[in-house]
Design a protein around this motif. Structure first.
Motif, PDB file in Angstrom:
ATOM      1  N   PHE A   1       0.846  -1.194   0.000  1.00  0.00           N
ATOM      2  CA  PHE A   1       0.000   0.000   0.000  1.00  0.00           C
ATOM      3  C   PHE A   1       0.880   1.242   0.000  1.00  0.00           C
ATOM      4  O   PHE A   1       2.066   1.203   0.368  1.00  0.00           O
ATOM      5  N   HIS A   2       0.303   2.341  -0.443  1.00  0.00           N
ATOM      6  CA  HIS A   2       0.973   3.638  -0.418  1.00  0.00           C
ATOM      7  C   HIS A   2       0.897   4.184   1.002  1.00  0.00           C
ATOM      8  O   HIS A   2      -0.186   4.376   1.552  1.00  0.00           O
ATOM      9  N   LEU A   3       2.076   4.425   1.595  1.00  0.00           N
ATOM     10  CA  LEU A   3       2.171   4.961   2.953  1.00  0.00           C
ATOM     11  C   LEU A   3       2.792   6.347   2.875  1.00  0.00           C
ATOM     12  O   LEU A   3       3.844   6.524   2.251  1.00  0.00           O
ATOM     13  N   ASP A   4       2.141   7.331   3.524  1.00  0.00           N
ATOM     14  CA  ASP A   4       2.628   8.700   3.374  1.00  0.00           C
ATOM     15  C   ASP A   4       2.169   9.564   4.539  1.00  0.00           C
ATOM     16  O   ASP A   4       1.304   9.157   5.344  1.00  0.00           O
ATOM     17  N   ASN A   5       2.768  10.776   4.609  1.00  0.00           N
ATOM     18  CA  ASN A   5       2.285  11.775   5.551  1.00  0.00           C
ATOM     19  C   ASN A   5       1.322  12.713   4.838  1.00  0.00           C
ATOM     20  O   ASN A   5       1.092  12.580   3.627  1.00  0.00           O
ATOM     21  N   ALA A   6       0.763  13.650   5.571  1.00  0.00           N
ATOM     22  CA  ALA A   6      -0.267  14.515   5.006  1.00  0.00           C
ATOM     23  C   ALA A   6       0.250  15.354   3.850  1.00  0.00           C
ATOM     24  O   ALA A   6      -0.509  15.745   2.955  1.00  0.00           O
ATOM     25  N   ALA A   7       1.551  15.638   3.835  1.00  0.00           N
ATOM     26  CA  ALA A   7       2.143  16.452   2.774  1.00  0.00           C
ATOM     27  C   ALA A   7       2.569  15.636   1.566  1.00  0.00           C
ATOM     28  O   ALA A   7       3.100  16.190   0.598  1.00  0.00           O
ATOM     29  N   TYR A   8       2.368  14.333   1.609  1.00  0.00           N
ATOM     30  CA  TYR A   8       2.768  13.417   0.533  1.00  0.00           C
ATOM     31  C   TYR A   8       4.268  13.509   0.238  1.00  0.00           C
ATOM     32  O   TYR A   8       4.706  13.423  -0.903  1.00  0.00           O
ATOM     33  N   LYS A   9       5.066  13.669   1.290  1.00  0.00           N
ATOM     34  CA  LYS A   9       6.522  13.770   1.124  1.00  0.00           C
ATOM     35  C   LYS A   9       7.248  12.495   1.562  1.00  0.00           C
ATOM     36  O   LYS A   9       8.416  12.319   1.281  1.00  0.00           O
ATOM     37  N   TYR A  10       6.573  11.618   2.296  1.00  0.00           N
ATOM     38  CA  TYR A  10       7.198  10.385   2.763  1.00  0.00           C
ATOM     39  C   TYR A  10       7.372   9.402   1.601  1.00  0.00           C
ATOM     40  O   TYR A  10       8.416   8.780   1.447  1.00  0.00           O
ATOM     41  N   ALA A  11       6.311   9.273   0.800  1.00  0.00           N
ATOM     42  CA  ALA A  11       6.349   8.601  -0.512  1.00  0.00           C
ATOM     43  C   ALA A  11       6.978   7.216  -0.453  1.00  0.00           C
ATOM     44  O   ALA A  11       7.969   6.927  -1.120  1.00  0.00           O
ATOM     45  N   ARG A  12       6.357   6.314   0.329  1.00  0.00           N
ATOM     46  CA  ARG A  12       6.883   4.963   0.491  1.00  0.00           C
ATOM     47  C   ARG A  12       5.784   3.933   0.248  1.00  0.00           C
ATOM     48  O   ARG A  12       4.592   4.271   0.189  1.00  0.00           O
ATOM     49  N   VAL A  13       6.189   2.673   0.127  1.00  0.00           N
ATOM     50  CA  VAL A  13       5.232   1.579   0.158  1.00  0.00           C
ATOM     51  C   VAL A  13       5.311   0.925   1.532  1.00  0.00           C
ATOM     52  O   VAL A  13       6.388   0.827   2.131  1.00  0.00           O
ATOM     53  N   GLY A  14       4.165   0.504   2.031  1.00  0.00           N
ATOM     54  CA  GLY A  14       4.104  -0.293   3.238  1.00  0.00           C
ATOM     55  C   GLY A  14       3.758  -1.723   2.873  1.00  0.00           C
ATOM     56  O   GLY A  14       3.130  -1.978   1.842  1.00  0.00           O
ATOM     57  N   ILE A  15       4.173  -2.649   3.729  1.00  0.00           N
ATOM     58  CA  ILE A  15       3.872  -4.068   3.525  1.00  0.00           C
ATOM     59  C   ILE A  15       3.243  -4.627   4.792  1.00  0.00           C
ATOM     60  O   ILE A  15       3.713  -4.364   5.908  1.00  0.00           O
ATOM     61  N   ALA A  16       2.172  -5.401   4.605  1.00  0.00           N
ATOM     62  CA  ALA A  16       1.549  -6.146   5.696  1.00  0.00           C
ATOM     63  C   ALA A  16       1.277  -7.561   5.185  1.00  0.00           C
ATOM     64  O   ALA A  16       1.046  -7.767   3.984  1.00  0.00           O
ATOM     65  N   ILE A  17       1.313  -8.545   6.082  1.00  0.00           N
ATOM     66  CA  ILE A  17       1.137  -9.937   5.651  1.00  0.00           C
ATOM     67  C   ILE A  17       0.091 -10.639   6.507  1.00  0.00           C
ATOM     68  O   ILE A  17      -0.186 -10.240   7.644  1.00  0.00           O
ATOM     69  N   SER A  18      -0.465 -11.707   5.926  1.00  0.00           N
ATOM     70  CA  SER A  18      -1.466 -12.512   6.617  1.00  0.00           C
ATOM     71  C   SER A  18      -1.354 -13.956   6.144  1.00  0.00           C
ATOM     72  O   SER A  18      -0.893 -14.229   5.034  1.00  0.00           O
ATOM     73  N   ASP A  19      -1.815 -14.882   6.996  1.00  0.00           N
ATOM     74  CA  ASP A  19      -1.875 -16.291   6.612  1.00  0.00           C
ATOM     75  C   ASP A  19      -3.151 -16.633   5.870  1.00  0.00           C
ATOM     76  O   ASP A  19      -3.257 -17.709   5.289  1.00  0.00           O
ATOM     77  N   ARG A  20      -4.138 -15.720   5.901  1.00  0.00           N
ATOM     78  CA  ARG A  20      -5.429 -15.971   5.265  1.00  0.00           C
ATOM     79  C   ARG A  20      -5.815 -14.784   4.401  1.00  0.00           C
ATOM     80  O   ARG A  20      -5.465 -13.643   4.694  1.00  0.00           O
ATOM     81  N   ALA A  21      -6.568 -15.077   3.369  1.00  0.00           N
ATOM     82  CA  ALA A  21      -7.020 -14.005   2.483  1.00  0.00           C
ATOM     83  C   ALA A  21      -7.852 -12.980   3.236  1.00  0.00           C
ATOM     84  O   ALA A  21      -7.749 -11.771   2.981  1.00  0.00           O
ATOM     85  N   ASP A  22      -8.683 -13.458   4.166  1.00  0.00           N
ATOM     86  CA  ASP A  22      -9.551 -12.556   4.916  1.00  0.00           C
ATOM     87  C   ASP A  22      -9.124 -12.437   6.375  1.00  0.00           C
ATOM     88  O   ASP A  22      -9.919 -12.061   7.234  1.00  0.00           O
ATOM     89  N   GLY A  23      -7.858 -12.740   6.642  1.00  0.00           N
ATOM     90  CA  GLY A  23      -7.356 -12.656   8.012  1.00  0.00           C
ATOM     91  C   GLY A  23      -6.791 -11.279   8.330  1.00  0.00           C
ATOM     92  O   GLY A  23      -6.740 -10.388   7.478  1.00  0.00           O
ATOM     93  N   GLU A  24      -6.348 -11.119   9.559  1.00  0.00           N
ATOM     94  CA  GLU A  24      -5.726  -9.862   9.965  1.00  0.00           C
ATOM     95  C   GLU A  24      -4.350  -9.741   9.315  1.00  0.00           C
ATOM     96  O   GLU A  24      -3.526 -10.645   9.405  1.00  0.00           O
TER      97      GLU A  24
END
Length: 326
Positions: free
Chosen positions: A122-145
């Motif tokens: 996902f696109h991860l940023d601050n309010a000024a859109y200056k951080y300009a990074r991708v974030g990563i999150a993972i799960s063991d299930r398609a509908d899991g946390e």
């Protein structure tokens, strides 16, 4: 059993069987209720297919959310028309002290067959859109946390809008906007937790990048940099992801501003009779984000040409790949 009740149940079964095979109607631009009657909240999203189930992930924008958190919703469907809300798979507080009005946008989920993990970018940023990074999150299930892992600038480049693409051979790619250079295509590493290699920089100032591989050609769509305002989305083609890419052309009459929508994905449906490509776009309402709509339409595509027809109700049969505009 009471006769009337039996007839009602039989009718419900017939409707359920009918929609299970992909015949339910999709109405672009209208309120799109889930199976509980609530407008689908999956904005800026992506689709991941696991066996015979499609999972739609997107930005959760409904009213009443904790404004200190950001939410990613998950919906499931067998036919792309009837969607069941599976919950908010991300309910995240500010992960890196980005400050008020921090940004989590355009979630895209890849399934890694080797690790059997679901990996969300996902696109991860601050309010000024200056951080300009991708974030990563993972799960063991398609509908899991999904649990936050890290953020980074992909291959040391700025990244704002992102898109996902999985080629016919299963190779997974991230599309990301690197202002002012254009948008880049990069292949994911084996575990999907980083990027292995840049494939191409398309030197066009665009966001909302989406790619599909259709009959030997790659088609790339992008949206001009006009913020929330819709604009004429354009497309280019290439025989290889590495290019060279053709000049960009309009996907719809330019005066329509892509019928008020912005590209987020092109979804290829390979069926027993034909292969269809569906344009997935967002009709943003920045002052009423919970009421933002979706423009899904079958594309006219082939021989290097791509065209988005005027929005109209349509059906799609995910078994055969056939679409029918009403």
């Amino acid at each position: 059993m009471h006769k009337g009740k039996g007839l009602a149940l039989a009718g419900a079964f017939i409707i359920a069987a009918f929609t299970a095979f992909g015949q339910a109607e999709i109405r672009p631009g209208e309120v799109w209720p889930d199976t509980k009657g609530e407008h689908i909240q999956a904005h800026g999203g992506g689709i991941t297919k696991i066996k015979d189930t499609y999972y739609w992930y997107g930005e959760e924008r409904r009213k009443g959310l904790d404004t200190n958190k950001r939410y990613v919703s998950c919906y499931a469907s067998k036919n792309l028309a009837d969607w069941t809300f599976k919950g908010d798979v991300i309910q995240m507080s500010d992960p890196e002290n980005l400050g008020r009005k921090w940004i989590l946008e355009r979630p895209k989920v890849f399934y890694n067959h080797k690790t059997q993990k679901y990996v969300m970018y996902f696109h991860l940023d601050n309010a000024a859109y200056k951080y300009a990074r991708v974030g990563i999150a993972i799960s063991d299930r398609a509908d899991g946390e999904f649990k936050f892992v890290k953020s980074f600038r992909p291959l040391d480049h700025e990244s704002r809008d992102i898109g996902q693409f999985v080629d016919d051979d299963g190779s997974a790619y991230l599309i990301f906007e690197d202002r002012p250079f254009g948008f880049r295509i990069a292949r994911l590493a084996d575990d999907y937790l980083s990027l292995e290699k840049e494939i191409c920089l398309i030197p066009q100032h665009m966001e909302g990048g989406a790619i599909v591989h259709y009959k030997g050609l790659y088609y790339a769509i992008g949206s001009a940099l006009t913020g929330w305002r819709a604009n004429p989305n354009k497309y280019a083609t290439a025989r290889s992801l590495a290019g060279p890419w053709s000049e960009f052309k309009d996907i719809a009459p330019p005066e329509t501003n892509t019928y008020g929508a912005q590209s987020t994905l092109m979804l290829k449906i390979t069926g027993s009779k034909t292969t269809s490509v569906i344009f997935l776009g967002d009709i943003w309402k920045p002052k009423a984000q919970w009421d933002s709509r979706y423009l899904w339409m079958p594309l006219e595509i082939g021989d290097g040409k791509l065209w988005l027809p005027k929005p109209a109700a349509f059906t799609i049969n995910v078994k055969t790949g056939e679409t029918q505009i009403k």
